[in-house]
Design a protein around this motif. Structure first.
Motif, PDB file in Angstrom:
ATOM      1  N   TRP A  95       1.006  -1.163  -0.061  1.00 25.13           N
ATOM      2  CA  TRP A  95      -0.027  -0.064  -0.234  1.00 25.13           C
ATOM      3  C   TRP A  95       0.721   1.241   0.142  1.00 25.13           C
ATOM      4  O   TRP A  95       0.493   2.169  -0.518  1.00 25.13           O
ATOM      5  N   LYS A  96       2.097   1.335   0.669  1.00 19.54           N
ATOM      6  CA  LYS A  96       2.853   2.391   0.623  1.00 19.54           C
ATOM      7  C   LYS A  96       3.509   2.741  -0.574  1.00 19.54           C
ATOM      8  O   LYS A  96       4.030   4.073  -0.858  1.00 19.54           O
ATOM      9  N   ASP A  97       4.031   1.915  -1.499  1.00 17.88           N
ATOM     10  CA  ASP A  97       4.570   2.035  -2.503  1.00 17.88           C
ATOM     11  C   ASP A  97       4.145   0.991  -3.643  1.00 17.88           C
ATOM     12  O   ASP A  97       4.847   0.113  -3.981  1.00 17.88           O
ATOM     13  N   PRO A  98       2.801   1.084  -4.154  1.00 15.07           N
ATOM     14  CA  PRO A  98       2.344   0.063  -4.930  1.00 15.07           C
ATOM     15  C   PRO A  98       3.161  -0.080  -6.369  1.00 15.07           C
ATOM     16  O   PRO A  98       3.325   1.116  -7.009  1.00 15.07           O
ATOM     17  N   MET A 141      -6.981  -3.732  -2.144  1.00 17.58           N
ATOM     18  CA  MET A 141      -5.842  -4.380  -1.495  1.00 17.58           C
ATOM     19  C   MET A 141      -6.309  -5.679  -0.471  1.00 17.58           C
ATOM     20  O   MET A 141      -7.341  -5.711  -0.350  1.00 17.58           O
ATOM     21  N   SER A 142      -5.193  -6.354  -0.394  1.00 20.42           N
ATOM     22  CA  SER A 142      -5.468  -7.476   0.228  1.00 20.42           C
ATOM     23  C   SER A 142      -5.583  -7.258   1.889  1.00 20.42           C
ATOM     24  O   SER A 142      -5.565  -6.110   2.372  1.00 20.42           O
ATOM     25  N   LEU A 143      -6.245  -8.125   2.569  1.00 22.76           N
ATOM     26  CA  LEU A 143      -6.552  -7.893   3.873  1.00 22.76           C
ATOM     27  C   LEU A 143      -5.270  -7.560   4.755  1.00 22.76           C
ATOM     28  O   LEU A 143      -5.271  -6.729   5.665  1.00 22.76           O
ATOM     29  N   LYS A 144      -4.209  -8.039   4.426  1.00 23.25           N
ATOM     30  CA  LYS A 144      -3.045  -7.766   5.186  1.00 23.25           C
ATOM     31  C   LYS A 144      -2.559  -6.507   4.765  1.00 23.25           C
ATOM     32  O   LYS A 144      -2.137  -5.787   5.738  1.00 23.25           O
ATOM     33  N   GLN A 145      -2.798  -6.050   3.551  1.00 28.38           N
ATOM     34  CA  GLN A 145      -2.232  -4.522   3.449  1.00 28.38           C
ATOM     35  C   GLN A 145      -3.182  -3.545   3.808  1.00 28.38           C
ATOM     36  O   GLN A 145      -2.942  -2.556   4.221  1.00 28.38           O
ATOM     37  N   GLU A 146      -4.443  -4.021   4.116  1.00 28.98           N
ATOM     38  CA  GLU A 146      -5.510  -3.194   4.546  1.00 28.98           C
ATOM     39  C   GLU A 146      -5.154  -2.921   6.099  1.00 28.98           C
ATOM     40  O   GLU A 146      -5.049  -1.761   6.714  1.00 28.98           O
ATOM     41  N   LYS A 182      -2.059  -3.088   7.344  1.00 27.91           N
ATOM     42  CA  LYS A 182      -0.877  -2.350   7.522  1.00 27.91           C
ATOM     43  C   LYS A 182      -1.218  -0.962   7.104  1.00 27.91           C
ATOM     44  O   LYS A 182      -0.869   0.147   8.125  1.00 27.91           O
ATOM     45  N   LEU A 183      -2.161  -0.627   6.420  1.00 27.55           N
ATOM     46  CA  LEU A 183      -2.679   0.795   5.952  1.00 27.55           C
ATOM     47  C   LEU A 183      -3.389   1.412   7.374  1.00 27.55           C
ATOM     48  O   LEU A 183      -3.081   2.449   8.006  1.00 27.55           O
ATOM     49  N   LYS A 184      -4.100   0.619   7.882  1.00 26.84           N
ATOM     50  CA  LYS A 184      -4.916   1.021   9.151  1.00 26.84           C
ATOM     51  C   LYS A 184      -4.056   1.390  10.372  1.00 26.84           C
ATOM     52  O   LYS A 184      -4.147   2.376  11.081  1.00 26.84           O
ATOM     53  N   GLU A 185      -2.889   0.359  10.615  1.00 24.62           N
ATOM     54  CA  GLU A 185      -2.016   0.408  11.568  1.00 24.62           C
ATOM     55  C   GLU A 185      -1.106   2.066  11.450  1.00 24.62           C
ATOM     56  O   GLU A 185      -0.929   2.718  12.240  1.00 24.62           O
ATOM     57  N   GLU A 186      -0.965   2.156  10.261  1.00 23.96           N
ATOM     58  CA  GLU A 186      -0.195   3.698   9.827  1.00 23.96           C
ATOM     59  C   GLU A 186      -1.203   4.597   9.991  1.00 23.96           C
ATOM     60  O   GLU A 186      -0.704   5.695  10.809  1.00 23.96           O
ATOM     61  N   LEU A 187      -2.569   4.544   9.880  1.00 23.40           N
ATOM     62  CA  LEU A 187      -3.342   5.445  10.146  1.00 23.40           C
ATOM     63  C   LEU A 187      -3.423   5.895  11.488  1.00 23.40           C
ATOM     64  O   LEU A 187      -3.705   7.169  11.927  1.00 23.40           O
ATOM     65  N   MET A 188      -3.401   4.921  12.341  1.00 26.18           N
ATOM     66  CA  MET A 188      -3.706   4.967  13.951  1.00 26.18           C
ATOM     67  C   MET A 188      -2.700   5.333  14.676  1.00 26.18           C
ATOM     68  O   MET A 188      -2.544   5.618  15.891  1.00 26.18           O
TER      69      MET A 188
END
Length: 123
Positions: free
Chosen positions: A37-40, A68-73, A75-81
């Motif tokens: 997600w950070k660098d597709p 995106m995959s659940l795993k990438q999702e 990771k995105l949520k972690e970054e946002l939080m």
């Protein structure tokens, strides 16, 4: 759905430049897989950027989905939080703003030249 390798095999030596836009418009939906997600990778490839561009400019209108995959999702949520006090959407836009079609690459140099010329000339 527009799935590039299924709809048009870019690895065969034939000219499909003239039919790509029409083919995408006929399919009416493009799905872009965002990973990581950070660098597709999809946003670094000339053909992928051209296909997204053609999808956005198509008439009749083509739906463009970014998934995106659940795993990438996760990771995105972690970054946002990480820090809710700062604008977490700013981080996402920072990553998205790095998209640069001039730096995008294609397997075949002639394809890369063609796509960059088309993008530069606009719709």
């Amino acid at each position: 759905y527009w799935i590039d390798i299924v709809s048009v095999n870019q690895y065969h030596d034939h000219n499909f430049y003239d039919t790509l836009e029409t083919t995408i418009a006929q399919i009416r939906r493009t799905v872009c897989i965002i990973c990581p997600w950070k660098d597709p990778e999809i946003l670094k490839r000339s053909w992928c950027l051209w296909e997204i561009f053609c999808s956005i400019e198509a008439s009749p209108e083509v739906d463009v989905d970014f998934v995106m995959s659940l795993k990438q999702e996760e990771k995105l949520k972690e970054e946002l939080m990480k820090d809710l006090r700062n604008s977490y959407s700013h981080r996402v836009w920072t990553y998205l703003s790095k998209i640069d079609s001039e730096k995008a690459v294609a397997t075949f140099p002639r394809d890369e030249r063609y796509i960059k010329e088309k993008i530069q000339n606009g719709p």
